[in-house]
Design a protein around this motif. Sequence first.
Motif, PDB file in Angstrom:
ATOM      1  N   ALA A  94      -3.675   1.305  -7.457  1.00 38.73           N
ATOM      2  CA  ALA A  94      -3.863  -0.144  -7.471  1.00 38.73           C
ATOM      3  C   ALA A  94      -4.359  -0.659  -6.127  1.00 38.73           C
ATOM      4  O   ALA A  94      -5.097  -1.644  -6.072  1.00 38.73           O
ATOM      5  CB  ALA A  94      -2.556  -0.841  -7.861  1.00 38.73           C
ATOM      6  N   VAL A  95      -3.979  -0.029  -5.040  1.00 37.53           N
ATOM      7  CA  VAL A  95      -4.389  -0.435  -3.694  1.00 37.53           C
ATOM      8  C   VAL A  95      -4.952   0.799  -2.995  1.00 37.53           C
ATOM      9  O   VAL A  95      -4.195   1.697  -2.610  1.00 37.53           O
ATOM     10  CB  VAL A  95      -3.215  -1.024  -2.889  1.00 37.53           C
ATOM     11  CG1 VAL A  95      -3.681  -1.481  -1.514  1.00 37.53           C
ATOM     12  CG2 VAL A  95      -2.574  -2.185  -3.632  1.00 37.53           C
ATOM     13  N   THR A  96      -6.253   0.852  -2.853  1.00 37.11           N
ATOM     14  CA  THR A  96      -6.901   1.932  -2.126  1.00 37.11           C
ATOM     15  C   THR A  96      -7.075   1.528  -0.660  1.00 37.11           C
ATOM     16  O   THR A  96      -6.760   0.394  -0.268  1.00 37.11           O
ATOM     17  CB  THR A  96      -8.252   2.271  -2.757  1.00 37.11           C
ATOM     18  OG1 THR A  96      -9.100   1.110  -2.697  1.00 37.11           O
ATOM     19  CG2 THR A  96      -8.081   2.676  -4.220  1.00 37.11           C
ATOM     20  N   MET A  97      -7.598   2.451   0.140  1.00 41.21           N
ATOM     21  CA  MET A  97      -7.836   2.146   1.542  1.00 41.21           C
ATOM     22  C   MET A  97      -8.881   1.045   1.694  1.00 41.21           C
ATOM     23  O   MET A  97      -8.770   0.175   2.567  1.00 41.21           O
ATOM     24  CB  MET A  97      -8.278   3.411   2.279  1.00 41.21           C
ATOM     25  CG  MET A  97      -8.532   3.207   3.760  1.00 41.21           C
ATOM     26  SD  MET A  97      -7.079   2.590   4.659  1.00 41.21           S
ATOM     27  CE  MET A  97      -6.002   4.018   4.549  1.00 41.21           C
ATOM     28  N   VAL A  98      -9.900   1.072   0.826  1.00 40.38           N
ATOM     29  CA  VAL A  98     -10.927   0.021   0.869  1.00 40.38           C
ATOM     30  C   VAL A  98     -10.316  -1.334   0.525  1.00 40.38           C
ATOM     31  O   VAL A  98     -10.591  -2.351   1.175  1.00 40.38           O
ATOM     32  CB  VAL A  98     -12.077   0.370  -0.094  1.00 40.38           C
ATOM     33  CG1 VAL A  98     -13.102  -0.755  -0.135  1.00 40.38           C
ATOM     34  CG2 VAL A  98     -12.737   1.676   0.312  1.00 40.38           C
ATOM     35  N   TYR A 156       0.834  -1.210   0.000  1.00 42.72           N
ATOM     36  CA  TYR A 156       0.000   0.000   0.000  1.00 42.72           C
ATOM     37  C   TYR A 156       0.864   1.253   0.000  1.00 42.72           C
ATOM     38  O   TYR A 156       0.594   2.211  -0.746  1.00 42.72           O
ATOM     39  CB  TYR A 156      -0.926  -0.017   1.215  1.00 42.72           C
ATOM     40  CG  TYR A 156      -1.752   1.240   1.369  1.00 42.72           C
ATOM     41  CD1 TYR A 156      -2.861   1.468   0.563  1.00 42.72           C
ATOM     42  CD2 TYR A 156      -1.408   2.201   2.320  1.00 42.72           C
ATOM     43  CE1 TYR A 156      -3.610   2.627   0.700  1.00 42.72           C
ATOM     44  CE2 TYR A 156      -2.157   3.355   2.466  1.00 42.72           C
ATOM     45  CZ  TYR A 156      -3.258   3.562   1.658  1.00 42.72           C
ATOM     46  OH  TYR A 156      -3.996   4.710   1.780  1.00 42.72           O
ATOM     47  N   PHE A 157       1.915   1.279   0.822  1.00 44.54           N
ATOM     48  CA  PHE A 157       2.747   2.470   0.934  1.00 44.54           C
ATOM     49  C   PHE A 157       3.791   2.562  -0.184  1.00 44.54           C
ATOM     50  O   PHE A 157       4.544   3.538  -0.225  1.00 44.54           O
ATOM     51  CB  PHE A 157       3.428   2.522   2.301  1.00 44.54           C
ATOM     52  CG  PHE A 157       2.490   2.875   3.411  1.00 44.54           C
ATOM     53  CD1 PHE A 157       1.991   4.155   3.527  1.00 44.54           C
ATOM     54  CD2 PHE A 157       2.086   1.913   4.326  1.00 44.54           C
ATOM     55  CE1 PHE A 157       1.115   4.487   4.548  1.00 44.54           C
ATOM     56  CE2 PHE A 157       1.216   2.233   5.350  1.00 44.54           C
ATOM     57  CZ  PHE A 157       0.719   3.525   5.462  1.00 44.54           C
ATOM     58  N   SER A 158       3.870   1.586  -1.069  1.00 49.47           N
ATOM     59  CA  SER A 158       4.663   1.748  -2.287  1.00 49.47           C
ATOM     60  C   SER A 158       3.885   2.461  -3.380  1.00 49.47           C
ATOM     61  O   SER A 158       4.449   2.809  -4.419  1.00 49.47           O
ATOM     62  CB  SER A 158       5.134   0.385  -2.796  1.00 49.47           C
ATOM     63  OG  SER A 158       4.033  -0.413  -3.206  1.00 49.47           O
ATOM     64  N   TYR A 159       2.605   2.692  -3.168  1.00 50.42           N
ATOM     65  CA  TYR A 159       1.720   3.443  -4.054  1.00 50.42           C
ATOM     66  C   TYR A 159       1.766   2.926  -5.499  1.00 50.42           C
ATOM     67  O   TYR A 159       2.148   3.655  -6.412  1.00 50.42           O
ATOM     68  CB  TYR A 159       2.071   4.933  -4.008  1.00 50.42           C
ATOM     69  CG  TYR A 159       1.965   5.522  -2.630  1.00 50.42           C
ATOM     70  CD1 TYR A 159       0.732   5.797  -2.065  1.00 50.42           C
ATOM     71  CD2 TYR A 159       3.115   5.794  -1.874  1.00 50.42           C
ATOM     72  CE1 TYR A 159       0.631   6.326  -0.775  1.00 50.42           C
ATOM     73  CE2 TYR A 159       3.023   6.320  -0.589  1.00 50.42           C
ATOM     74  CZ  TYR A 159       1.775   6.579  -0.049  1.00 50.42           C
ATOM     75  OH  TYR A 159       1.686   7.110   1.210  1.00 50.42           O
ATOM     76  N   PRO A 160       1.389   1.682  -5.717  1.00 51.87           N
ATOM     77  CA  PRO A 160       1.339   1.174  -7.092  1.00 51.87           C
ATOM     78  C   PRO A 160       0.121   1.738  -7.822  1.00 51.87           C
ATOM     79  O   PRO A 160      -0.845   2.208  -7.207  1.00 51.87           O
ATOM     80  CB  PRO A 160       1.220  -0.344  -6.892  1.00 51.87           C
ATOM     81  CG  PRO A 160       0.521  -0.488  -5.576  1.00 51.87           C
ATOM     82  CD  PRO A 160       0.980   0.663  -4.731  1.00 51.87           C
ATOM     83  N   VAL A 161       0.185   1.714  -9.139  1.00 51.32           N
ATOM     84  CA  VAL A 161      -0.901   2.249  -9.960  1.00 51.32           C
ATOM     85  C   VAL A 161      -1.314   1.203 -10.993  1.00 51.32           C
ATOM     86  O   VAL A 161      -0.525   0.335 -11.387  1.00 51.32           O
ATOM     87  CB  VAL A 161      -0.482   3.554 -10.671  1.00 51.32           C
ATOM     88  CG1 VAL A 161      -0.194   4.650  -9.670  1.00 51.32           C
ATOM     89  CG2 VAL A 161       0.734   3.330 -11.562  1.00 51.32           C
ATOM     90  N   ASN A 162      -2.551   1.319 -11.419  1.00 58.78           N
ATOM     91  CA  ASN A 162      -3.078   0.537 -12.525  1.00 58.78           C
ATOM     92  C   ASN A 162      -3.249   1.444 -13.733  1.00 58.78           C
ATOM     93  O   ASN A 162      -3.617   2.618 -13.597  1.00 58.78           O
ATOM     94  CB  ASN A 162      -4.430  -0.090 -12.161  1.00 58.78           C
ATOM     95  CG  ASN A 162      -4.296  -1.203 -11.142  1.00 58.78           C
ATOM     96  OD1 ASN A 162      -3.274  -1.891 -11.087  1.00 58.78           O
ATOM     97  ND2 ASN A 162      -5.319  -1.384 -10.317  1.00 58.78           N
ATOM     98  N   LEU A 163      -2.966   0.923 -14.897  1.00 61.98           N
ATOM     99  CA  LEU A 163      -3.128   1.668 -16.143  1.00 61.98           C
ATOM    100  C   LEU A 163      -4.447   1.251 -16.779  1.00 61.98           C
ATOM    101  O   LEU A 163      -4.627   0.097 -17.168  1.00 61.98           O
ATOM    102  CB  LEU A 163      -1.964   1.390 -17.090  1.00 61.98           C
ATOM    103  CG  LEU A 163      -1.968   2.193 -18.402  1.00 61.98           C
ATOM    104  CD1 LEU A 163      -1.884   3.689 -18.113  1.00 61.98           C
ATOM    105  CD2 LEU A 163      -0.815   1.759 -19.300  1.00 61.98           C
ATOM    106  N   ASN A 164      -5.362   2.202 -16.878  1.00 60.38           N
ATOM    107  CA  ASN A 164      -6.671   1.963 -17.472  1.00 60.38           C
ATOM    108  C   ASN A 164      -6.684   2.515 -18.889  1.00 60.38           C
ATOM    109  O   ASN A 164      -6.320   3.673 -19.119  1.00 60.38           O
ATOM    110  CB  ASN A 164      -7.768   2.630 -16.636  1.00 60.38           C
ATOM    111  CG  ASN A 164      -7.722   2.206 -15.179  1.00 60.38           C
ATOM    112  OD1 ASN A 164      -7.539   1.031 -14.880  1.00 60.38           O
ATOM    113  ND2 ASN A 164      -7.877   3.168 -14.273  1.00 60.38           N
TER     114      ASN A 164
END
Length: 649
Positions: A520-524, A90-98
């Motif tokens: 990619a990883v939100t709080m929810v 979570y704290f690496s802040y990954p992203v998804n490409l849409n």
Amino acid sequence: MKGDKGEEPERGPEPEVPSGRTEEEEEALIEFHRSYRELFQFFCNNTTIHGAIRLVCSQHNSMKTAFWAVLWLCAFGMMYWQFGLLFGEYFSYPVNLNINLNSDKLVFPAITVCTLNPYRYTEIKEELKELDRITEQTLFDLYKYNCSSSLGAHPPRSRRSLPRALPHPLRRLPGPPPSPRARSASSSVWDNNPQVNRKDWKIGFQLCNQNKSDCFYQTYSSGVDAVREWYRFHYINILSRVPEDSPSLKEDTLGSFIFACRFNQNSCSQANYSQSYHLMYGNCYTFNHKNNSNLWMSSLPGINNGLSLVLRTEQNDFIPLLSTVTGARVMVHGQDEPAFMDDGGFNLRPGVETSISMKKEALDRLGGNYGDCTEDGSDVPVKNIYSSNYTQQVCIHSCFQENMIRECGCAYIFYPKPHSVEYCDYWKHSSWGYCFYKLQVAFSEDSLGCFTKCRQPCSVTSYQLSAGYSRWPSVTSQDWVYRMLSRQNNYTINNKRNGIAKLNIFFKELNYKTNSESPAVTMVTLLSNLGSQWSLWFGSSVLSVVEMAEFIFDLLVITFLMLLRRFRSRYWSPGRGGRGAQEVASTPASSLPSRFCPHPSSPSPPQPGPATAPALTAPPPAYATLGPRPSPLGSAEASSYGCTEVGEP
């Protein structure tokens, strides 16, 4: 029996029932677990965490207790190991490409077309002629080549006859001798060949700092590159003397360069383009710029629904040493972006119809912790010197100009400058060439930090280009095409094949792709993953987490109370008891109250009834130890409070 009953003492009054809570109930409100064992048993018997009750119900079997304890601890450790991985992700802040595919009417991009012919301005024609003469003489001295016919029919003459010698002359420098190791490592045939000295030449010009204490040669292995760069260096210095508001900057008109212009089958007007000048590419015309009255919109794809241009590509009275190619320079860019022709342009070939199909792509990046991008460049430590929106190229060029002004004291003429700064000229700034080339090396190595400071914008619109070529006009149609263009524009084309070119730019399709980033990883998602792991290893819920927190809190409270009890027993109770015993033992009998003193001279008469054992009396506690001890009193007071012994008559 009756006498005995009559002699029974009367029963006292019935004790009153206290109203409200009893003392035990009052103490139960503040009662706490007395030991770790009691707390642990209470937790295991009442918690909703699976497996915890096994630690209590199997306590009579040591093997089972040990087995369940190890199993429970292993499950607990595995769960928190998974928790660590989830928090790390979570704290690496990954992203998804849409990737989204959209279809709509598209705004046509800005198109910049340049002539590829630097112009000879009226104010500097004489200085350029002098530079051409010096260049002719330099080429004759170095290569024995007479280029007067190509540069304006100036007969070569010695350098001494020139009115003023230019600084930084072009010279031939001997190259370093070949190393013997390289010779021995080569073949024997190469060793036996005679050495050709001309191949070891290096052409360059010398540059020095202000006090001539440090100098270096700007060298090139190719004579063509050396002559072009040397000529360009002097051309920049000459051009810096031209005023910015000079009318000769607008000598060339659109009609002498663009023979025909159509967009969506409609003719272009003067309101559809703006003019600018580039030092190396000549006059440039930007179509569909943000300053135009109406922006072009494309509602249909295809070659007939785009921009179509017929360009004149002949060179006439231009500078051949600066531009060695024929044709035109084209760049596709956004309306709010400047045209960096060196970075993203491409050339058109004369006598060819070039068709450019475009496909729009949009990219939306996440800023903040998810990516190193900027929204509008306001948080970038580089001032934007262009009158346009922020782009990475705008920032990089602004950063270089900023370092140029700070280190060299003048501005590079290819980039905009502040009003209070002059463009570089070696007659005013003698060492600017030395400073510029040193700065250029540091810039390419990112020693200036421009590539680090200038972050990418979060929102970028780009156009994917694909080109197609065909001969234009064809052999059967070239006669009437050339004749019509000559009569329409009142211009005679000398070289038909190299005189014109055609350009078509259009959208290949109206579908455009939008690439957007999302977390990619939100709080929810994190809470869901944590709950899944908790349920996997312990089969419990959020309330079980509260129970675990309560258990830890109780554990801390018990630890605090036990430490407090140990502290009180060590520093208060033992000391007080020892001092009290010593004082009781050392208290004289005369100091005791009279009711505790025996009177042997007047014994009390015996009471009827059964004989009772004499009651054992103990001296009272030393109350003087509870407070400050009083000072010794007089003998009279001591005798009044002491026990007096009655003697015999």
